[in-house]
Write an enzyme that holds these catalytic residues in place. Sequence first.
Site, PDB file in Angstrom:
ATOM      1  N   MET A  53       0.824  -1.207   0.000  1.00 39.02           N
ATOM      2  CA  MET A  53       0.000   0.000   0.000  1.00 39.02           C
ATOM      3  C   MET A  53       0.863   1.264   0.000  1.00 39.02           C
ATOM      4  O   MET A  53       0.700   2.127  -0.855  1.00 39.02           O
ATOM      5  CB  MET A  53      -0.938   0.010   1.217  1.00 39.02           C
ATOM      6  CG  MET A  53      -2.032  -1.017   1.149  1.00 39.02           C
ATOM      7  SD  MET A  53      -3.012  -0.923  -0.359  1.00 39.02           S
ATOM      8  CE  MET A  53      -3.964   0.560  -0.102  1.00 39.02           C
ATOM      9  N   ASP A  72      10.924   3.375   4.709  1.00 38.31           N
ATOM     10  CA  ASP A  72      10.680   2.014   5.192  1.00 38.31           C
ATOM     11  C   ASP A  72      11.899   1.599   5.983  1.00 38.31           C
ATOM     12  O   ASP A  72      13.003   2.087   5.744  1.00 38.31           O
ATOM     13  CB  ASP A  72      10.446   1.045   4.025  1.00 38.31           C
ATOM     14  CG  ASP A  72       9.741  -0.230   4.476  1.00 38.31           C
ATOM     15  OD1 ASP A  72       8.562  -0.397   4.143  1.00 38.31           O
ATOM     16  OD2 ASP A  72      10.372  -1.059   5.197  1.00 38.31           O
ATOM     17  N   GLU A 127      -0.335  -3.785   9.947  1.00 38.57           N
ATOM     18  CA  GLU A 127      -1.542  -3.541  10.731  1.00 38.57           C
ATOM     19  C   GLU A 127      -1.350  -4.000  12.176  1.00 38.57           C
ATOM     20  O   GLU A 127      -1.773  -5.104  12.564  1.00 38.57           O
ATOM     21  CB  GLU A 127      -2.710  -4.290  10.052  1.00 38.57           C
ATOM     22  CG  GLU A 127      -4.087  -3.932  10.551  1.00 38.57           C
ATOM     23  CD  GLU A 127      -4.586  -2.569  10.079  1.00 38.57           C
ATOM     24  OE1 GLU A 127      -3.767  -1.724   9.713  1.00 38.57           O
ATOM     25  OE2 GLU A 127      -5.806  -2.378  10.109  1.00 38.57           O
ATOM     26  N   LYS A 132       1.918   1.096  15.337  1.00 34.42           N
ATOM     27  CA  LYS A 132       1.413   2.375  14.813  1.00 34.42           C
ATOM     28  C   LYS A 132       1.466   3.438  15.902  1.00 34.42           C
ATOM     29  O   LYS A 132       1.840   4.591  15.647  1.00 34.42           O
ATOM     30  CB  LYS A 132      -0.013   2.203  14.291  1.00 34.42           C
ATOM     31  CG  LYS A 132      -0.067   1.402  12.969  1.00 34.42           C
ATOM     32  CD  LYS A 132      -1.428   1.463  12.320  1.00 34.42           C
ATOM     33  CE  LYS A 132      -1.631   0.420  11.239  1.00 34.42           C
ATOM     34  NZ  LYS A 132      -1.200   0.763   9.891  1.00 34.42           N
ATOM     35  N   SER A 154      -6.748  -0.259   7.922  1.00 32.50           N
ATOM     36  CA  SER A 154      -8.038  -0.677   7.376  1.00 32.50           C
ATOM     37  C   SER A 154      -8.955  -1.197   8.470  1.00 32.50           C
ATOM     38  O   SER A 154     -10.124  -1.445   8.219  1.00 32.50           O
ATOM     39  CB  SER A 154      -7.851  -1.728   6.283  1.00 32.50           C
ATOM     40  OG  SER A 154      -6.881  -2.647   6.624  1.00 32.50           O
ATOM     41  N   HIS A 175      -7.984   6.102   3.971  1.00 33.91           N
ATOM     42  CA  HIS A 175      -7.999   4.670   3.667  1.00 33.91           C
ATOM     43  C   HIS A 175      -8.074   4.473   2.166  1.00 33.91           C
ATOM     44  O   HIS A 175      -9.135   4.614   1.553  1.00 33.91           O
ATOM     45  CB  HIS A 175      -9.184   4.002   4.388  1.00 33.91           C
ATOM     46  CG  HIS A 175      -9.213   2.522   4.217  1.00 33.91           C
ATOM     47  ND1 HIS A 175     -10.362   1.819   3.968  1.00 33.91           N
ATOM     48  CD2 HIS A 175      -8.210   1.605   4.239  1.00 33.91           C
ATOM     49  CE1 HIS A 175     -10.071   0.539   3.851  1.00 33.91           C
ATOM     50  NE2 HIS A 175      -8.780   0.383   4.017  1.00 33.91           N
ATOM     51  N   ASN A 178      -6.847  -1.140  -2.592  1.00 33.49           N
ATOM     52  CA  ASN A 178      -5.863  -1.889  -3.368  1.00 33.49           C
ATOM     53  C   ASN A 178      -6.533  -2.421  -4.640  1.00 33.49           C
ATOM     54  O   ASN A 178      -7.589  -3.044  -4.528  1.00 33.49           O
ATOM     55  CB  ASN A 178      -5.385  -3.053  -2.476  1.00 33.49           C
ATOM     56  CG  ASN A 178      -4.218  -3.800  -3.056  1.00 33.49           C
ATOM     57  OD1 ASN A 178      -3.657  -3.406  -4.068  1.00 33.49           O
ATOM     58  ND2 ASN A 178      -3.870  -4.908  -2.424  1.00 33.49           N
ATOM     59  N   GLU A 187     -11.496   6.523   1.670  1.00 32.51           N
ATOM     60  CA  GLU A 187     -12.339   6.829   2.822  1.00 32.51           C
ATOM     61  C   GLU A 187     -11.552   7.797   3.707  1.00 32.51           C
ATOM     62  O   GLU A 187     -10.448   7.471   4.155  1.00 32.51           O
ATOM     63  CB  GLU A 187     -12.673   5.549   3.596  1.00 32.51           C
ATOM     64  CG  GLU A 187     -13.690   4.679   2.873  1.00 32.51           C
ATOM     65  CD  GLU A 187     -13.971   3.356   3.585  1.00 32.51           C
ATOM     66  OE1 GLU A 187     -15.138   2.982   3.712  1.00 32.51           O
ATOM     67  OE2 GLU A 187     -13.000   2.687   3.997  1.00 32.51           O
ATOM     68  N   ASN A 225     -15.265  -2.015   3.546  1.00 29.47           N
ATOM     69  CA  ASN A 225     -14.930  -3.383   3.943  1.00 29.47           C
ATOM     70  C   ASN A 225     -16.042  -4.004   4.768  1.00 29.47           C
ATOM     71  O   ASN A 225     -16.319  -5.199   4.672  1.00 29.47           O
ATOM     72  CB  ASN A 225     -13.628  -3.419   4.752  1.00 29.47           C
ATOM     73  CG  ASN A 225     -12.422  -3.252   3.847  1.00 29.47           C
ATOM     74  OD1 ASN A 225     -12.542  -3.365   2.631  1.00 29.47           O
ATOM     75  ND2 ASN A 225     -11.271  -2.975   4.425  1.00 29.47           N
TER      76      ASN A 225
HETATM   77  P1  NAI Z   1       2.894  -4.594   3.965  1.00 24.03           P
HETATM   78  O1  NAI Z   1       3.218  -5.637   4.963  1.00 24.03           O
HETATM   79  O2  NAI Z   1       2.957  -4.900   2.501  1.00 24.03           O
HETATM   80  O3  NAI Z   1       3.850  -3.317   4.206  1.00 24.03           O
HETATM   81  C1  NAI Z   1       4.188  -2.807   5.447  1.00 24.03           C
HETATM   82  C2  NAI Z   1       5.562  -2.126   5.315  1.00 24.03           C
HETATM   83  O4  NAI Z   1       5.797  -1.346   6.460  1.00 24.03           O
HETATM   84  C3  NAI Z   1       6.701  -3.107   5.181  1.00 24.03           C
HETATM   85  O5  NAI Z   1       7.435  -2.769   4.023  1.00 24.03           O
HETATM   86  C4  NAI Z   1       7.529  -2.876   6.469  1.00 24.03           C
HETATM   87  O6  NAI Z   1       8.908  -3.029   6.268  1.00 24.03           O
HETATM   88  C5  NAI Z   1       7.176  -1.436   6.791  1.00 24.03           C
HETATM   89  N1  NAI Z   1       7.306  -1.075   8.185  1.00 24.03           N
HETATM   90  C6  NAI Z   1       6.828  -1.739   9.271  1.00 24.03           C
HETATM   91  N2  NAI Z   1       7.099  -1.050  10.400  1.00 24.03           N
HETATM   92  C7  NAI Z   1       7.759   0.075  10.022  1.00 24.03           C
HETATM   93  C8  NAI Z   1       8.282   1.194  10.731  1.00 24.03           C
HETATM   94  N3  NAI Z   1       8.175   1.289  12.051  1.00 24.03           N
HETATM   95  N4  NAI Z   1       8.868   2.186  10.007  1.00 24.03           N
HETATM   96  C9  NAI Z   1       8.978   2.106   8.688  1.00 24.03           C
HETATM   97  N5  NAI Z   1       8.497   1.063   7.961  1.00 24.03           N
HETATM   98  C10 NAI Z   1       7.892   0.071   8.620  1.00 24.03           C
HETATM   99  O7  NAI Z   1       1.466  -4.037   4.373  1.00 24.03           O
HETATM  100  P2  NAI Z   1       0.325  -3.396   3.452  1.00 24.03           P
HETATM  101  O8  NAI Z   1      -0.552  -4.464   2.919  1.00 24.03           O
HETATM  102  O9  NAI Z   1       0.926  -2.414   2.523  1.00 24.03           O
HETATM  103  O10 NAI Z   1      -0.554  -2.627   4.550  1.00 24.03           O
HETATM  104  C11 NAI Z   1      -0.124  -1.431   5.145  1.00 24.03           C
HETATM  105  C12 NAI Z   1      -1.293  -0.754   5.820  1.00 24.03           C
HETATM  106  O11 NAI Z   1      -2.308  -0.483   4.838  1.00 24.03           O
HETATM  107  C13 NAI Z   1      -1.961  -1.591   6.895  1.00 24.03           C
HETATM  108  O12 NAI Z   1      -2.379  -0.739   7.920  1.00 24.03           O
HETATM  109  C14 NAI Z   1      -3.169  -2.206   6.160  1.00 24.03           C
HETATM  110  O13 NAI Z   1      -4.223  -2.504   7.042  1.00 24.03           O
HETATM  111  C15 NAI Z   1      -3.548  -1.067   5.249  1.00 24.03           C
HETATM  112  N6  NAI Z   1      -4.287  -1.452   4.045  1.00 24.03           N
HETATM  113  C16 NAI Z   1      -3.948  -2.577   3.331  1.00 24.03           C
HETATM  114  C17 NAI Z   1      -4.653  -2.918   2.186  1.00 24.03           C
HETATM  115  C18 NAI Z   1      -4.258  -4.114   1.380  1.00 24.03           C
HETATM  116  O14 NAI Z   1      -5.019  -4.523   0.503  1.00 24.03           O
HETATM  117  N7  NAI Z   1      -3.091  -4.700   1.618  1.00 24.03           N
HETATM  118  C19 NAI Z   1      -5.785  -2.103   1.715  1.00 24.03           C
HETATM  119  C20 NAI Z   1      -6.017  -0.904   2.489  1.00 24.03           C
HETATM  120  C21 NAI Z   1      -5.302  -0.618   3.630  1.00 24.03           C
END
Ligand code: NAI
Length: 415
Positions: A53, A72, A127, A132, A154, A175, A178, A187, A225
């Site tokens: 995301m 990241d 998540e 967070k 989310s 929000h 994807n 949102e 959702n």
């Molecule tokens: P992901 O697991 O693909 O990416 C998370 C990234 O955050 C990783 O690259 C990780 O290295 C990095 N990270 C973790 N802690 C960190 C920190 N303290 N500082 C810097 N980087 C850090 O997760 P994804 O799927 O991208 O989800 C991210 C957020 O978006 C979550 O809150 C999720 O609920 C939300 N979301 C996800 C959707 C989806 O379809 N995957 C859709 C809408 C929202």
Amino acid sequence: MFTSEAANLGQLITGPTAQNLIRVFFLQERLKSVAAGIDFKSRQVHVIGGGIMGGDIAAWCALKGQRVTLQDREAKFLTQAIKRAHKLFQRKLKSKRLVQAAMDRLMPDPRGYGVKHADVVVEAIYEDLEAKQTLFRDLESKVGPDTLLATNTSSIPLESIGEALENPERLIGLHFFNPVAKMQLIEVVSGRVTDPLLMQKGAAFSRSIDRLPLPARSSPGFLVNRILMPYLLEAIELLGEGVPGPLIDNAATRFGMPMGPVELADRVGLDICLAVANKLAPVFNLEVPEQLHVMVDQKQLGVKTGAGFYRYEKGKAIKENLDSQFHAPNDLADRMIFRLLNEAVACLREHVVEDEDLLDAGIIFGTGFAPFRGGPMHYIHSGGLTRMRQRLNELEQLHGDQFHPDSGWTNLSGA
Ligand code: NAI
């Protein structure tokens, strides 16, 4: 021919399909108008979390002219995100010069130097509430007083993340859906104490990156959702009853959904579906089908593992031919759609969004719900409130409590 064309064209223009599509146009205008007259210009965005995301949000913002820093804690995610961004820019911008300019606007920033200069900070790390909270506690001391602080969570209530902030009224949800480059809706989520002016700024920011803002209240699953989940769970329930996936998907696409729910679950990822279902289930009394647990345990997660409910070859679902002896129940579409409608009514009762039009707009632009039907609430009214509620009662008698009409049905205008 001319006479018949004249008669048919008249019908086409005045018929429900055209009228509903005109309605969708005005719903889109309504979403755009949420940000009208708000004076907020963002030039620099800082995105934290370069995963699926965060990486794609950063790329989209850069595509739309923002200067973006992407942070990241692991360099490999930044590399992957920049590669994906390059592909997106090539696809959308074509000219080498424009692609290069967009690449120049997107800067990997592992140490987070961009935070100080950002007009908007979007958090998109994994998540987890504690992670967070830790991040926002640190951020609050670094950002400028006018920086918009947003989370892409989310499912975590804004109030919980906000506990870590000295000024929790600063936090809004942005929000995204994807895939970010395809889904038009954002949102814009407010918690109990969120400053309304910041919600407006969030909406203005969404417009500035060519997205449609839907103001929603922080509650589990927000709007999209939450409404989608019972529909998906009913489809999985049907699979468990032995109805073949292609039949379920056909029933949904014949209703007008852009993709059947079984394939949609595979494309979202069954692990993600299960995680969201597990979060929503205790709050909304949902039953999570056993089959979903089994598939995730067996690491059959959908497209990303090559198999879920379907097998995938080069990203395409292989749907087995149907057994000609199988007689599909004739209420397949109703079972899925009426669960979605019932949840829509519950969301209105709880004021997750302000009114029926916003709900319809959110579900059409957030899920692709059959646009020619004008949205779930419009579909309910077109079918007649009493008749639609009766149908829900019938489904409850046939299939169980999950179809019990929400108490909000009695509050609907015309009830
Ligand atoms: P992901 O697991 O693909 O990416 C998370 C990234 O955050 C990783 O690259 C990780 O290295 C990095 N990270 C973790 N802690 C960190 C920190 N303290 N500082 C810097 N980087 C850090 O997760 P994804 O799927 O991208 O989800 C991210 C957020 O978006 C979550 O809150 C999720 O609920 C939300 N979301 C996800 C959707 C989806 O379809 N995957 C859709 C809408 C929202």
